[in-house]
Enzyme design. Structure first.
Site: not given
Ligand code: PEP
Ligand code: MG
Length: 572
Positions: A195, A302, A338, A435, A458-459, A469, A506
């Site tokens: 980590h 964020r 967001r 997402e 990402n999600d 993730r 994003c």
């Molecule tokens: C994502 O999920 O890709 C994203 C941009 O938001 P976060 O990383 O804050 O979940």
């Molecule tokens: Mg996300």
């Protein structure tokens, strides 16, 4: 002073020059130490105090770290805090002092060895490697006992410009040192998967691990040259080393400057197609960095970090001021705020803490949570809508799963716009973050209600690939070239185009220039990434030709394997 070259495993790249600061951990006793009957009570008190201090230090570190750092470190703190509460570990320590008349240090050693044996028997290599957490917690308690013996108060410090050399470094300490401005970190142990290593990368702190013999070879205050990309450390460098280092530094700076010169260059492909380049931000400093790196606006702000930093919930006025400050810093460029993306995991330890959930990634997160807290949600929406007077602001809803959810949020948004008498010519658009696979696969009904969309890759990848993730050992699964990811993105982007809804991507994927061509080929025309990544993305965009990419598209969509997608991209 003798020149020496040490090598280790590179985990976080970068060049650094600084004086060594050795962080020696006090060692556990080799042989059992017993105490007299009359000393037992005092020793129990010392142990109690050491445990309390360790808990206090963790809580304090957690409080002091803010923004992304707190987010990144939440899990480590929780794991360590839990260990310090573990009845078996703690009771075992007290029993050893009380019944076996051991010193607190010796009791720590016995408990450590017992746990080492248990962990060694665990088959799963990842879980086995979590013994690192036990070592860190024991070291923290031991450090207090040691300091108390020496009459010292504070925990080890390293100053600005120094290079920390340690046997091992827990992530919390690493973050603490980064805050103090250390230039690099070298450890004798550790792994690229630890980590601490992951954190060093995200903090852009150069780090080399497994630098065997570093503590013996490096003296306090020695001058060190660290090339963390190569995993090389020069101790007490000579003139030739210094000039080679200066050359490498200049090369790196030239590269950065070269890229920065692109800041004001148009973001267009070779055939003249404009691509909008936006930045992700979670603090005012990042908004400023975004502008300095040529962002056309903030594609993702964020807001949860604004909430997590506080020890109470900011009210509407405080949020209003915070959002105004962001819009002011953005100097007229659009900002997409967001709304809270909190779930049981992110909020833990904060004022927004929810009952813990078995599976927070699939729990009451994002919009789901906002809809379950209508007052809080309305306060946030009102704060953004009011702040929007100062500049172009948009509202983005995270974790939209169904059109019904979005419709509920839209109704509230509509009512607030009316109540606040927002003129129609100055709208505050409401967008959906896509997402969740359900929304990505059948986006039409959501897009019909939304003014714009943002893809949270990402999600989206986490849910599509069923891979956490944050899981170090699943990183290999996280490939945007997986056909399921390619096709989902392509269909989603096409659905946005059919509905004429602007769409941005994003997630971290936007920052990875290996995949810029893929995203443009799939039809994306707006990307949002962390500020420092922007110049390199722009450089890549300017090399691409959308006509060529368009031709490639059917083959990318037909590809049955990740390798086929990679091959097609490599041929570009
Ligand atoms: C994502 O999920 O890709 C994203 C941009 O938001 P976060 O990383 O804050 O979940
Ligand atoms: Mg996300």
């Amino acid at each position: 002073m003798k020149r020496e070259v040490l090598t280790g495993v590179p985990v976080s790249p970068g060049l650094a020059r600084g004086r060594a600061r050795l962080i020696g951990l006090p060692r556990l006793p080799g042989a059992p130490e017993t105490i007299a009957e009359t000393e037992v009570e005092t020793e129990l008190l010392r142990l109690e105090e050491a445990l309390a201090t360790a808990r206090g230090e963790l809580a304090d570190l957690r409080r002091r770290l803010s923004g992304a750092l707190a987010h990144e470190l939440g899990d480590f703190f929780d794991a360590h805090a839990l260990l310090l509460e573990d009845p078996e570990l703690v009771q075992g320590l007290f029993d050893l002092v009380r019944k076996a008349r051991m010193s607190a240090r010796a009791a720590l050693k016995v408990q450590r060895d017992r746990l080492a044996e248990i962990f060694a028997g665990i088959e799963d290599p990842y879980l086995r490697s979590r013994f690192e957490d036990v070592e860190h917690v024991i070291a923290r308690v031991l450090a207090w006992l040691h300091r108390a013996e020496l009459g010292e108060e504070a925990s080890p410090r390293a100053g600005e410009g120094e290079v920390v050399v340690a046997e091992t470094l827990p992530p919390a300490e690493l973050a603490h040192f980064a805050e103090q401005g250390v230039r690099a970190v070298i450890t004798e142990q550790g792994s690229p998967l630890s980590h601490a290593a992951i954190l060093a990368r995200s903090l852009r702190l150069p780090m080399v691990v497994q630098a065997r013999g570093a503590l013996a070879a490096i003296g306090e205050g020695d001058l060190l040259l660290v090339d963390a990309a190569a995993g090389q450390i020069v101790v007490n460098p000579e003139a030739a080393d210094l000039s080679a280092f200066e050359r490498a530094l200049r090369r790196n700076q030239r590269e950065e400057r070269r890229l920065l010169r692109l800041r004001d260059a148009p973001c267009r492909t070779r055939d003249g197609i404009a691509i909008e380049l936006l930045a992700n931000a979670e603090s005012l400093a990042e908004v400023e960095a975004a502008l300095a790196h040529g962002a056309a606006g903030i594609g993702l702000y964020r807001t949860e970090f604004l909430f997590l930093r506080e020890d109470r919930l900011p009210d509407e006025e405080e949020q209003f001021e915070a959002y105004r400050a962001v819009l002011r810093a953005a100097c007229g460029r659009p900002v997409t705020f967001r709304t809270l993306d909190l779930g049981a995991d992110k909020a833990e330890g904060s004022v927004l803490a929810l009952p813990s959930e078995e599976n927070p990634a699939l729990g009451l997160r994002g919009l789901r949570r906002s809809l379950s807290e209508p007052e809080q949600f309305a306060a946030q929406l009102r704060a953004v809508i009011r702040a929007a007077e100062l500049g172009p602001a948009r509202v983005l809803l995270p974790m939209v799963t169904t059109a019904g959810e979005f419709a509920a949020a839209r109704r509230l948004h509509q009512q607030l716009l009316a109540k606040l008498s927002v003129p129609a010519e100055k709208p505050v658009p409401l967008g959906a973050m896509i997402e969740v696979p359900a929304a990505a696969i059948a986006p039409e009904a959501i897009l019909a209600l939304a003014d714009f969309a943002a893809i949270g890759s990402n999600d989206l990848m986490q849910y599509l690939l069923a891979a956490d993730r944050g899981h170090d050992r699943l990183a290999g699964l996280f490939e945007p070239t997986e056909p399921a990811v390619v096709r989902t993105l392509a269909r989603l982007i096409a659905a946005c185009a059919r509905r004429r809804r602007p769409v941005t991507l994003c997630g971290e994927l936007a920052a990875d220039t290996r995949f810029t061509a893929l995203l443009i080929a799939l039809g994306l025309r707006a990307l949002s990434a962390h500020p420092r990544a922007l110049p390199a993305i722009k450089e890549r965009i300017r090399e691409l030709d959308t006509r060529k990419l368009q031709k490639l598209r059917p083959r990318l969509l037909r590809a049955a394997h990740r390798e086929s997608v990679e091959k097609l991209l490599a041929a570009l």
